[in-house]
Write an enzyme that holds these catalytic residues in place. Structure first.
Site, PDB file in Angstrom:
ATOM      1  N   ILE A 251      49.344  65.168 -26.728  1.00 53.41           N
ATOM      2  CA  ILE A 251      48.101  65.753 -26.673  1.00 53.41           C
ATOM      3  C   ILE A 251      47.847  67.164 -27.231  1.00 53.41           C
ATOM      4  O   ILE A 251      48.133  67.998 -26.358  1.00 53.41           O
ATOM      5  CB  ILE A 251      47.171  65.285 -25.488  1.00 53.41           C
ATOM      6  CG1 ILE A 251      47.320  63.891 -25.112  1.00 53.41           C
ATOM      7  CG2 ILE A 251      45.576  65.706 -25.756  1.00 53.41           C
ATOM      8  CD1 ILE A 251      46.685  63.556 -23.695  1.00 53.41           C
TER       9      ILE A 251
ATOM     10  N   TYR B 247      34.355  73.807 -40.683  1.00 50.92           N
ATOM     11  CA  TYR B 247      34.518  72.800 -39.910  1.00 50.92           C
ATOM     12  C   TYR B 247      34.432  71.361 -40.660  1.00 50.92           C
ATOM     13  O   TYR B 247      35.030  70.629 -40.540  1.00 50.92           O
ATOM     14  CB  TYR B 247      33.649  73.140 -38.836  1.00 50.92           C
ATOM     15  CG  TYR B 247      33.659  72.002 -37.712  1.00 50.92           C
ATOM     16  CD1 TYR B 247      34.836  72.090 -36.782  1.00 50.92           C
ATOM     17  CD2 TYR B 247      32.733  70.958 -37.537  1.00 50.92           C
ATOM     18  CE1 TYR B 247      34.897  71.014 -35.799  1.00 50.92           C
ATOM     19  CE2 TYR B 247      33.017  70.044 -36.303  1.00 50.92           C
ATOM     20  CZ  TYR B 247      34.040  70.071 -35.508  1.00 50.92           C
ATOM     21  OH  TYR B 247      34.203  69.348 -34.482  1.00 50.92           O
TER      22      TYR B 247
ATOM     23  N   LYS C  19      37.429  68.677 -41.182  1.00 53.19           N
ATOM     24  CA  LYS C  19      37.371  67.345 -40.468  1.00 53.19           C
ATOM     25  C   LYS C  19      37.320  66.363 -41.666  1.00 53.19           C
ATOM     26  O   LYS C  19      37.975  65.038 -41.325  1.00 53.19           O
ATOM     27  CB  LYS C  19      36.230  67.277 -39.698  1.00 53.19           C
ATOM     28  CG  LYS C  19      36.156  68.053 -38.376  1.00 53.19           C
ATOM     29  CD  LYS C  19      37.362  67.676 -37.514  1.00 53.19           C
ATOM     30  CE  LYS C  19      37.335  68.328 -35.968  1.00 53.19           C
ATOM     31  NZ  LYS C  19      38.358  68.145 -35.035  1.00 53.19           N
TER      32      LYS C  19
ATOM     33  N   THR D 285      31.159  70.039 -23.870  1.00 56.05           N
ATOM     34  CA  THR D 285      32.304  70.867 -23.368  1.00 56.05           C
ATOM     35  C   THR D 285      32.030  72.358 -23.892  1.00 56.05           C
ATOM     36  O   THR D 285      30.987  72.757 -24.555  1.00 56.05           O
ATOM     37  CB  THR D 285      33.510  70.261 -24.531  1.00 56.05           C
ATOM     38  OG1 THR D 285      33.319  70.436 -25.773  1.00 56.05           O
ATOM     39  CG2 THR D 285      33.773  68.887 -24.069  1.00 56.05           C
TER      40      THR D 285
HETATM   41  N1  LIG Z   1      32.165  69.226 -28.704  1.00 57.72           N
HETATM   42  C1  LIG Z   1      31.556  68.687 -29.393  1.00 57.72           C
HETATM   43  O1  LIG Z   1      30.218  68.332 -29.545  1.00 57.72           O
HETATM   44  C2  LIG Z   1      32.518  67.859 -30.513  1.00 57.72           C
HETATM   45  C3  LIG Z   1      31.703  66.795 -31.151  1.00 57.72           C
HETATM   46  C4  LIG Z   1      32.708  66.286 -32.090  1.00 57.72           C
HETATM   47  C5  LIG Z   1      33.939  66.477 -32.228  1.00 57.72           C
HETATM   48  N2  LIG Z   1      34.674  67.425 -31.600  1.00 57.72           N
HETATM   49  C6  LIG Z   1      35.949  67.705 -31.659  1.00 57.72           C
HETATM   50  O2  LIG Z   1      36.667  67.143 -30.396  1.00 57.72           O
HETATM   51  C7  LIG Z   1      37.762  67.839 -30.316  1.00 57.72           C
HETATM   52  C8  LIG Z   1      37.910  68.389 -28.648  1.00 57.72           C
HETATM   53  O3  LIG Z   1      36.696  69.571 -28.701  1.00 57.72           O
HETATM   54  P1  LIG Z   1      36.192  69.791 -27.263  1.00 57.72           P
HETATM   55  O4  LIG Z   1      34.673  69.662 -27.466  1.00 57.72           O
HETATM   56  O5  LIG Z   1      36.811  69.129 -26.179  1.00 57.72           O
HETATM   57  O6  LIG Z   1      36.444  71.327 -27.289  1.00 57.72           O
HETATM   58  P2  LIG Z   1      36.866  72.320 -26.132  1.00 57.72           P
HETATM   59  O7  LIG Z   1      36.553  71.826 -24.878  1.00 57.72           O
HETATM   60  O8  LIG Z   1      36.557  73.593 -26.764  1.00 57.72           O
HETATM   61  O9  LIG Z   1      38.575  72.259 -26.314  1.00 57.72           O
HETATM   62  C9  LIG Z   1      39.289  72.677 -27.400  1.00 57.72           C
HETATM   63  C10 LIG Z   1      40.583  72.781 -27.244  1.00 57.72           C
HETATM   64  O10 LIG Z   1      41.385  73.002 -28.339  1.00 57.72           O
HETATM   65  C11 LIG Z   1      42.402  73.957 -27.933  1.00 57.72           C
HETATM   66  N3  LIG Z   1      42.726  75.001 -29.031  1.00 57.72           N
HETATM   67  C12 LIG Z   1      41.755  75.802 -29.717  1.00 57.72           C
HETATM   68  N4  LIG Z   1      42.369  76.617 -30.457  1.00 57.72           N
HETATM   69  C13 LIG Z   1      43.816  76.456 -30.120  1.00 57.72           C
HETATM   70  C14 LIG Z   1      44.993  76.898 -30.574  1.00 57.72           C
HETATM   71  N5  LIG Z   1      44.727  78.005 -31.517  1.00 57.72           N
HETATM   72  N6  LIG Z   1      46.258  76.537 -30.616  1.00 57.72           N
HETATM   73  C15 LIG Z   1      46.198  75.372 -29.664  1.00 57.72           C
HETATM   74  N7  LIG Z   1      45.295  74.759 -29.163  1.00 57.72           N
HETATM   75  C16 LIG Z   1      43.766  75.388 -29.223  1.00 57.72           C
HETATM   76  C17 LIG Z   1      41.987  74.555 -26.900  1.00 57.72           C
HETATM   77  O11 LIG Z   1      42.930  75.120 -26.059  1.00 57.72           O
HETATM   78  P3  LIG Z   1      43.331  76.645 -25.596  1.00 57.72           P
HETATM   79  O12 LIG Z   1      42.079  77.173 -25.847  1.00 57.72           O
HETATM   80  O13 LIG Z   1      43.971  76.560 -24.483  1.00 57.72           O
HETATM   81  O14 LIG Z   1      44.281  77.008 -26.874  1.00 57.72           O
HETATM   82  C18 LIG Z   1      41.351  73.471 -25.973  1.00 57.72           C
HETATM   83  O15 LIG Z   1      42.065  72.610 -25.285  1.00 57.72           O
HETATM   84  C19 LIG Z   1      37.891  68.916 -31.220  1.00 57.72           C
HETATM   85  O16 LIG Z   1      38.659  68.569 -32.257  1.00 57.72           O
HETATM   86  C20 LIG Z   1      36.420  69.026 -31.745  1.00 57.72           C
HETATM   87  O17 LIG Z   1      36.617  69.338 -33.168  1.00 57.72           O
HETATM   88  C21 LIG Z   1      33.820  68.205 -30.673  1.00 57.72           C
END
Ligand SMILES: NC(=O)c1ccc[n+]([C@@H]2O[C@H](COP(=O)([O-])OP(=O)(O)OC[C@H]3O[C@@H](n4cnc5c(N)ncnc54)[C@H](OP(=O)(O)O)[C@@H]3O)[C@@H](O)[C@H]2O)c1
Length: 239
Positions: free
Chosen positions: A6, A142, A146, A179
């Site tokens: 993951i 973004y 995607k 999140t």
């Molecule tokens: N939030 C939304 O509304 C939403 C909607 C649709 C899709 N998504 C997608 O869902 C997925 C999860 O997002 P989330 O909302 O759970 O976001 P989140 O809480 O901000 O988590 C993002 C994760 O990505 C990791 N990450 C960011 N930059 C990184 C880097 N340079 N190297 C390694 N890891 C990195 C972060 O870990 P570290 O900071 O520890 O590196 C964190 O674990 C993403 O792909 C996002 O595009 C989110």
């Protein structure tokens, strides 16, 4: 037993997934910049910055456990929404790092698991977004990242099907998640990101999807017996 890789296991959706798979007795390899506070012996954490041009690839390849796993899952959940400003205001380096994280790193990982786990049952989930299909002002990187990831998922599925391998690929769109990414979004200026007010309203009205709900739903999709080679999936949260 399952081996689950993951990315982005330190926060949000990735964190929920890591915890849920550990609860199911799976072995989990988490990859992100931060580590989580866990003493679970089945959790292996890699401190990788996935936006930095694959510096991590060799280390991961040599560390991957080659046991007789019943399934190997790869979930590409790490992602960034930045930069969220229109063309003309972006920094070139920020564009490159976001593409590296949102597109290149997942492709590298798909490439690695497809070779290292050649004879295994593989399930790959790339976390997508409505932004893969719809343009939003301020989200050029973004949206395009995607969309690119979704196409890579489709190509991988076609290749695996042609080779008759037990590999299935899901492009999973969870909807707006409650999140850290949404917290970041709500801080944006309306002139950079005209949709900001819609996201503030979704939050105020309690309409953001809980990462736990999305994680459970994703795990159900992964376990489906009728899973096609490629599944383009969008979560519909219960009202
Ligand atoms: N939030 C939304 O509304 C939403 C909607 C649709 C899709 N998504 C997608 O869902 C997925 C999860 O997002 P989330 O909302 O759970 O976001 P989140 O809480 O901000 O988590 C993002 C994760 O990505 C990791 N990450 C960011 N930059 C990184 C880097 N340079 N190297 C390694 N890891 C990195 C972060 O870990 P570290 O900071 O520890 O590196 C964190 O674990 C993403 O792909 C996002 O595009 C989110």
């Amino acid at each position: 037993m399952d081996l689950v890789l993951i990315t982005g296991h330190s926060s949000g959706l990735g964190l929920e997934l890591a915890q849920a798979y550990l609860d199911r007795e799976a072995t989990v390899i988490g990859m992100s910049r931060r580590q989580i506070n866990s003493k679970n012996p089945r959790l292996y954490q890699f401190h990788f910055d996935l936006s930095r041009e694959g510096n991590w690839e060799d280390k991961l390849r040599e560390s991957l456990p080659r046991q007789d796993w019943s399934r190997v899952l790869l979930i590409n959940a790490a992602g960034t929404i930045a930069p969220t400003v229109p063309f003309g205001s972006m920094e070139g380096a920020q564009i490159s790092r976001a593409i590296e994280l949102n597109v290149t790193a997942p492709l590298r990982l798909m490439n690695i698991v497809a070779t290292v786990y050649k004879d295994k049952t593989l399930r790959i989930v790339n976390v997508s977004s409505g932004a893969a299909k719809k343009p939003y002002q301020g989200w050029s990187v973004y949206c395009s990242s995607k969309a690119a990831l979704e196409m890579a998922s489709r190509v991988l599925a076609e290749e695996m099907q042609a080779q008759g391998r037990d590999v299935r690929v899901i492009s999973y769109s969870p909807g707006p998640l409650d999140t850290a990414m949404q917290v970041e979004l709500r801080k944006k200026k309306v002139e950079d990101f005209p949709e900001v007010e819609r996201f503030i309203k979704l939050h105020e009205e309690g309409k953001l999807v809980s990462p736990k709900l999305a994680a459970n739903d994703m795990m159900e999709q992964i376990d489906r017996k009728d899973l096609p080679y490629f599944l383009d999936y969008k979560l519909t949260p219960p009202n």
